[in-house]
Structures are given as C-alpha cells and as structure tokens.
Design an enzyme around this catalytic site. Structure first.
Site, PDB file in Angstrom:
ATOM      1  N   ASP A 116       0.812  -1.219   0.000  1.00  0.00           N
ATOM      2  CA  ASP A 116       0.000   0.000   0.000  1.00  0.00           C
ATOM      3  C   ASP A 116       0.844   1.267   0.000  1.00  0.00           C
ATOM      4  OD1 ASP A 116       1.034  -0.146   2.525  1.00  0.00           O
ATOM      5  OD2 ASP A 116      -0.861   0.194   3.572  1.00  0.00           O
ATOM      6  N   GLY A 117       2.177   1.134  -0.126  1.00  0.00           N
ATOM      7  CA  GLY A 117       3.053   2.295  -0.218  1.00  0.00           C
ATOM      8  C   GLY A 117       3.728   2.692   1.072  1.00  0.00           C
ATOM      9  N   GLN A 176       9.716  26.881   3.328  1.00  0.00           N
ATOM     10  CA  GLN A 176       8.661  27.331   4.241  1.00  0.00           C
ATOM     11  C   GLN A 176       9.262  27.497   5.638  1.00  0.00           C
ATOM     12  OE1 GLN A 176       4.726  25.353   3.574  1.00  0.00           O
ATOM     13  NE2 GLN A 176       5.879  24.072   2.149  1.00  0.00           N
ATOM     14  N   HIS A 189      18.324  26.294   2.276  1.00  0.00           N
ATOM     15  CA  HIS A 189      17.701  27.433   1.602  1.00  0.00           C
ATOM     16  C   HIS A 189      17.607  28.637   2.528  1.00  0.00           C
ATOM     17  CE1 HIS A 189      15.347  29.434  -1.455  1.00  0.00           C
ATOM     18  NE2 HIS A 189      14.390  29.686  -0.577  1.00  0.00           N
ATOM     19  N   ASP A 224      18.878  37.263  -6.025  1.00  0.00           N
ATOM     20  CA  ASP A 224      18.038  38.033  -5.106  1.00  0.00           C
ATOM     21  C   ASP A 224      18.888  38.463  -3.917  1.00  0.00           C
ATOM     22  OD1 ASP A 224      18.047  35.871  -3.170  1.00  0.00           O
ATOM     23  OD2 ASP A 224      16.523  34.902  -4.391  1.00  0.00           O
ATOM     24  N   LYS A 270      14.398  41.279  -6.525  1.00  0.00           N
ATOM     25  CA  LYS A 270      13.188  40.742  -7.135  1.00  0.00           C
ATOM     26  C   LYS A 270      11.992  40.937  -6.207  1.00  0.00           C
ATOM     27  CE  LYS A 270      13.595  35.916  -5.557  1.00  0.00           C
ATOM     28  NZ  LYS A 270      13.809  34.517  -5.969  1.00  0.00           N
ATOM     29  N   ARG A 322       8.409  39.243  -5.189  1.00  0.00           N
ATOM     30  CA  ARG A 322       7.681  37.983  -5.292  1.00  0.00           C
ATOM     31  C   ARG A 322       6.200  38.272  -5.475  1.00  0.00           C
ATOM     32  NH1 ARG A 322       8.590  32.908  -5.052  1.00  0.00           N
ATOM     33  NH2 ARG A 322      10.784  33.225  -4.498  1.00  0.00           N
ATOM     34  N   ALA A 376      13.299  27.029 -12.326  1.00  0.00           N
ATOM     35  CA  ALA A 376      14.216  27.922 -13.049  1.00  0.00           C
ATOM     36  C   ALA A 376      13.556  29.240 -13.430  1.00  0.00           C
ATOM     37  CB  ALA A 376      14.807  27.236 -14.281  1.00  0.00           C
ATOM     38  N   THR A 421      13.260  31.928 -11.490  1.00  0.00           N
ATOM     39  CA  THR A 421      14.153  32.996 -11.034  1.00  0.00           C
ATOM     40  C   THR A 421      15.331  33.146 -11.986  1.00  0.00           C
ATOM     41  OG1 THR A 421      13.544  32.733  -8.705  1.00  0.00           O
ATOM     42  CG2 THR A 421      15.686  33.711  -9.173  1.00  0.00           C
TER      43      THR A 421
END
Length: 313
Positions: free
Chosen positions: A39-40, A99, A132, A171, A194, A196, A226, A228
């Site tokens: 079932d994964g 996030q 990030h 940026d 930039k 957003r 890609a 940005t």
C-alpha cells in the site's frame, strides 16, 4: 568502546551519493534495506547489529519529498530501537526549507515541523548542504553542521576562463553566498532585487552593480522551476550583459519547466551538484559531487574534530 564503530546507511533517495561517500571513507555501506509495503508504506530492515554504533544515514528529502522524508524518519526509528549510540541524519538536500517563516496569515512553518519530526524520530545530529534558509539551523535542538558547496563550485569555475565575468546574486537573500563566491574567484558582484508576486512567480525590479559588457555567473542554492534564473537572464541581457551566462547552484530540483528554461541560448553552462540525483543528458548541465565533502564532515564528526575547517573562507 561505545561510539567507536562508524556505520554508513543508504536511504532510497540518493544511493549513488551514499555509495560514493562510503568509498571516500574507505568503507562499505552498512546492511540496511528500504522498501515499501504493497500500500506504499515505507519499510526499513537493518541486517546487522548497530548497538553502540555511530550511525549516519545519507538521504536527501527530494522528490518524492514526502516519501523520502518518511523513509528517513522510519530509518531513524529503526536505529533508535536497535540501540544505536548516535543517529546522524546526513541530508544533502533539506526539503521543506522554503517554508521557514509565515509570509501570510494561517501558513505553516514546515521547516520547523520537519525539524521536530526528525528529533522525535531520534536524530542526534543533522548534516546538510546549503540550506535554503540559514535560520533552519535554529529550528533544531540538536547540533546542525551546515556545509556549503561553494568551494566545490568555485574550484571548478577557477579552471575556466573568467575574463570579464561578474558573479550575480539572483536576489538579496543570496547576496552573502554570492559575495563569498565572488571573493573566492576574485570577481566583482552584482545583486538583482526581485519582487515575489506569488509563491512561484517573481519579477526583477532593480540591479545593483555593473553587468553591461560582462559575462554573468548566476549563483543560487537551488534550481526548481528555473523561473528565477529565467527572469534573471532576461534582466541581465536587457542591461547589456553578454549572452554567455553561466549558472551555478547546489541543488538540481529541476521541476518542469526547468530544463526548457535552462535551454535558453544565452545560458552557456549550468553547474550543479549531486545532492539530488540528475539523470538527464542535457550537455550544458554538469554535475559535481559533494561526496568527498560529506565524507570529510562525517569523519570529522566521528573523530570529534572541527567541521568548520571544511568551510571556504
């Protein structure tokens, strides 16, 4: 003694990278297997004793992100229940890092959620490459070794013709890393500002620095769609930059239509690393390995030696 045994395990996301890390350490990958139930559901089986061992799991949380993250959590739980002395999550690409804060009301901070999940699963240390957002280190209450591939990318660029080149940050948020690369190469720097418009759409409004008549080197931490990069290329060309643009980024996320955008005729080469597997055949995309960097970090952590010595100045 407890902790003397070093074990390297491989998740299902980055098997080639894990094997290369083990080779650089002069070791074989430990016997641990990942699979799925019909079932994964993720299934992990460890086929050797890890009691009292210093264990490292190499697993990027790249696409399919949720599956690979869950697999990593299950792996950590298996090691914890098998009495491993220390569980180190080696996450070359740390998913959900975008996030990292609330931009609008009623949004989650999933970078913190993932940190909580990893600690609950039993992780004692995290090793990652070019997060990030640097503040993600503070989301953890366990040590985080934040490595960078700038030295690898910079050393490769040094072997090329850098005449009339300028390092460009796409940026303001990447300006510090771009400046470090520029200093490494002895080149000037330009910064794009930039705006957003949405989570997936941005537009370039200002440029700081001279780019006219120059050969730009756009430096970023990841290439997703890609978008940005595409907008940066168009802005640079409008300002008189030469149509000989190189792009360097650590993480080749490459979600559609990234490859189509990177095929822009003004982009001559794209340099990425193997934190995420890339199995395409686009000739302008060159993949550099972070295996030696990760192996050195693992060895230094295991030996209680300095990890900061691996960082470029």
């Amino acid at each position: 003694m407890i902790g003397d045994e070093l074990r390297i395990f491989c998740g299902g996301a980055t098997p080639e990278l894990a094997a290369s890390v083990a080779r650089h350490l002069g070791r074989e990958l430990s016997q641990g297997w990942v699979s799925s139930f019909p079932d994964g559901e993720s299934r992990v089986q460890i086929d050797e004793s890890v009691r009292g061992a210093d264990c490292y799991i190499v697993q990027s949380t790249c696409s399919p992100v949720n599956h690979n993250l869950m697999e990593l959590l299950v792996f950590c739980d298996a090691l914890r229940r098998a009495s491993a002395w220390r569980i180190n999550a080696v996450i070359p690409y740390f998913g959900y890092a975008r996030q990292d804060k609330k931009v609008q009301a009623r949004e989650p901070i999933t970078g913190k959620l993932v940190a909580n999940l990893l600690e609950t699963a039993g992780v004692d240390r995290v090793i990652s490459v070019d997060l990030h957002a640097g503040q993600i280190q503070g989301f953890f209450d366990v040590p985080v070794d934040h490595l960078t591939a700038l030295g690898i990318l910079g050393s490769h660029l040094e072997q090329q013709d850098l005449a009339n080149s300028v390092v460009v940050s796409p940026d303001v948020g990447r300006a510090t890393e771009a400046r470090r690369l520029a200093n490494h190469l002895g080149l000037p720097i330009a910064i794009l500002y930039k705006r957003r418009n949405s989570p997936t759409d941005t537009s370039v409004t200002h440029v700081i620095g001279e780019v006219a008549g120059m050969r730009p080197i756009i430096a970023d931490d990841m290439i997703s769609t890609a978008g940005t990069i595409s907008r940066a290329v168009e802005a640079l060309l409008e300002l008189g930059a030469l149509p000989d643009i190189r792009v360097v980024a650590t993480h080749p996320v490459f979600t559609p239509p990234a490859l189509e955008r990177l095929a822009h005729p003004a982009i001559s080469e794209v340099f990425v690393t193997d934190t995420i597997p890339y199995r395409g055949d686009e000739p302008k995309i060159k993949v550099l390995s972070v295996a030696e960097l990760l192996a050195s970090a693992i060895q230094n952590v295991h030996d209680n030696s300095s990890v900061s010595s691996l960082f470029p100045s």
